[in-house]
Write a protein that holds these residues in place. Structure first.
Motif, PDB file in Angstrom:
ATOM      1  N   GLY A   1       0.874  -1.329  -0.058  1.00 31.13           N
ATOM      2  CA  GLY A   1      -0.025   0.001   0.168  1.00 31.13           C
ATOM      3  C   GLY A   1       0.862   1.410  -0.031  1.00 31.13           C
ATOM      4  N   TYR A   2       2.155   1.329  -0.100  1.00 34.29           N
ATOM      5  CA  TYR A   2       2.980   2.162   0.017  1.00 34.29           C
ATOM      6  C   TYR A   2       3.712   2.634  -1.370  1.00 34.29           C
ATOM      7  CZ  TYR A   2       2.278   2.644   4.647  1.00 34.29           C
ATOM      8  OH  TYR A   2       1.387   2.444   5.915  1.00 34.29           O
ATOM      9  N   GLU A   3       2.998   1.837  -2.316  1.00 37.97           N
ATOM     10  CA  GLU A   3       3.521   2.203  -3.843  1.00 37.97           C
ATOM     11  C   GLU A   3       3.624   3.420  -4.203  1.00 37.97           C
ATOM     12  OE1 GLU A   3       2.456  -2.063  -3.310  1.00 37.97           O
ATOM     13  OE2 GLU A   3       1.322  -0.170  -3.019  1.00 37.97           O
ATOM     14  N   ASP A   4       2.890   4.224  -3.877  1.00 37.69           N
ATOM     15  CA  ASP A   4       2.847   5.781  -4.458  1.00 37.69           C
ATOM     16  C   ASP A   4       3.804   6.507  -3.605  1.00 37.69           C
ATOM     17  OD1 ASP A   4       1.509   5.538  -1.848  1.00 37.69           O
ATOM     18  OD2 ASP A   4       0.525   7.450  -1.982  1.00 37.69           O
ATOM     19  N   ARG A   5       4.290   6.241  -2.585  1.00 42.87           N
ATOM     20  CA  ARG A   5       5.404   6.953  -1.457  1.00 42.87           C
ATOM     21  C   ARG A   5       6.448   6.470  -2.080  1.00 42.87           C
ATOM     22  NH1 ARG A   5       1.161   5.505   1.303  1.00 42.87           N
ATOM     23  NH2 ARG A   5      -0.105   7.200   2.567  1.00 42.87           N
ATOM     24  N   ALA A   6       6.630   5.337  -2.454  1.00 49.45           N
ATOM     25  CA  ALA A   6       8.049   5.170  -3.184  1.00 49.45           C
ATOM     26  C   ALA A   6       8.184   5.273  -4.867  1.00 49.45           C
ATOM     27  CB  ALA A   6       8.310   3.485  -3.164  1.00 49.45           C
ATOM     28  N   LEU A   7       7.243   5.268  -5.274  1.00 47.00           N
ATOM     29  CA  LEU A   7       7.470   5.498  -7.089  1.00 47.00           C
ATOM     30  C   LEU A   7       7.180   6.926  -7.502  1.00 47.00           C
ATOM     31  CD1 LEU A   7       5.436   2.275  -8.403  1.00 47.00           C
ATOM     32  CD2 LEU A   7       7.784   2.804  -8.154  1.00 47.00           C
ATOM     33  N   LEU A   8       6.308   7.857  -6.763  1.00 47.48           N
ATOM     34  CA  LEU A   8       6.139   9.027  -7.073  1.00 47.48           C
ATOM     35  C   LEU A   8       7.181   9.930  -7.069  1.00 47.48           C
ATOM     36  CD1 LEU A   8       2.455   9.776  -5.792  1.00 47.48           C
ATOM     37  CD2 LEU A   8       3.185   9.589  -8.268  1.00 47.48           C
TER      38      LEU A   8
ATOM     39  N   LEU B   1      -1.517   5.639 -10.544  1.00 46.65           N
ATOM     40  CA  LEU B   1      -1.834   5.357 -12.081  1.00 46.65           C
ATOM     41  C   LEU B   1      -1.858   6.435 -13.196  1.00 46.65           C
ATOM     42  CD1 LEU B   1      -4.081   2.355 -11.103  1.00 46.65           C
ATOM     43  CD2 LEU B   1      -1.806   2.305 -11.863  1.00 46.65           C
ATOM     44  N   PRO B   2      -2.312   7.587 -12.820  1.00 51.62           N
ATOM     45  CA  PRO B   2      -2.411   8.722 -13.777  1.00 51.62           C
ATOM     46  C   PRO B   2      -0.960   9.229 -14.056  1.00 51.62           C
ATOM     47  CG  PRO B   2      -4.144   8.928 -12.264  1.00 51.62           C
ATOM     48  CD  PRO B   2      -3.404   7.848 -11.928  1.00 51.62           C
ATOM     49  N   VAL B   3      -0.144   9.121 -13.194  1.00 54.22           N
ATOM     50  CA  VAL B   3       1.277   9.760 -13.225  1.00 54.22           C
ATOM     51  C   VAL B   3       1.861   8.549 -14.104  1.00 54.22           C
ATOM     52  CG1 VAL B   3       3.338   9.944 -11.962  1.00 54.22           C
ATOM     53  CG2 VAL B   3       1.318  10.776 -10.898  1.00 54.22           C
ATOM     54  N   LEU B   4       1.694   7.130 -13.918  1.00 51.21           N
ATOM     55  CA  LEU B   4       2.384   6.180 -14.839  1.00 51.21           C
ATOM     56  C   LEU B   4       2.010   6.309 -16.345  1.00 51.21           C
ATOM     57  CD1 LEU B   4       2.345   3.217 -12.372  1.00 51.21           C
ATOM     58  CD2 LEU B   4       4.348   4.960 -13.030  1.00 51.21           C
ATOM     59  N   ARG B   5       0.698   6.824 -16.439  1.00 48.74           N
ATOM     60  CA  ARG B   5       0.061   6.944 -17.588  1.00 48.74           C
ATOM     61  C   ARG B   5       0.764   8.085 -18.326  1.00 48.74           C
ATOM     62  NH1 ARG B   5      -4.907   6.319 -15.344  1.00 48.74           N
ATOM     63  NH2 ARG B   5      -5.569   4.155 -15.175  1.00 48.74           N
TER      64      ARG B   5
END
Length: 67
Positions: free
Chosen positions: A7-14, A44-48
């Motif tokens: 659940g912390y994918e956003d904090r790592a990837l963004l 997901l929008p950031v990755l798109r």
């Protein structure tokens, strides 16, 4: 790249996707998205915008590719 951090994918990837040059971006990302309710920001929008498209899905993971 395979990422599963509960659940912390956003904090790592963004931060990575905001700062990394395009040459460092992985061709494929496999990540768990069943914990997306924990995300402070939907990644997901950031990755798109970075050129990733959904290519597959399993029970708990999504496969995104830039090709």
């Amino acid at each position: 790249m395979k990422i599963d951090i509960e659940g912390y994918e956003d904090r790592a990837l963004l931060p990575f996707f905001r700062a990394a040059p395009m040459t460092l971006l992985p061709d494929h990302i496999i990540m768990e998205d069943t914990e997306s309710a924990r995300w402070a920001q939907d990644i997901l929008p950031v990755l798109r915008r970075a050129g990733y498209e959904r290519r597959g899905r399993s029970r708990g993971n999504i496969l995104l590719s830039r090709f």
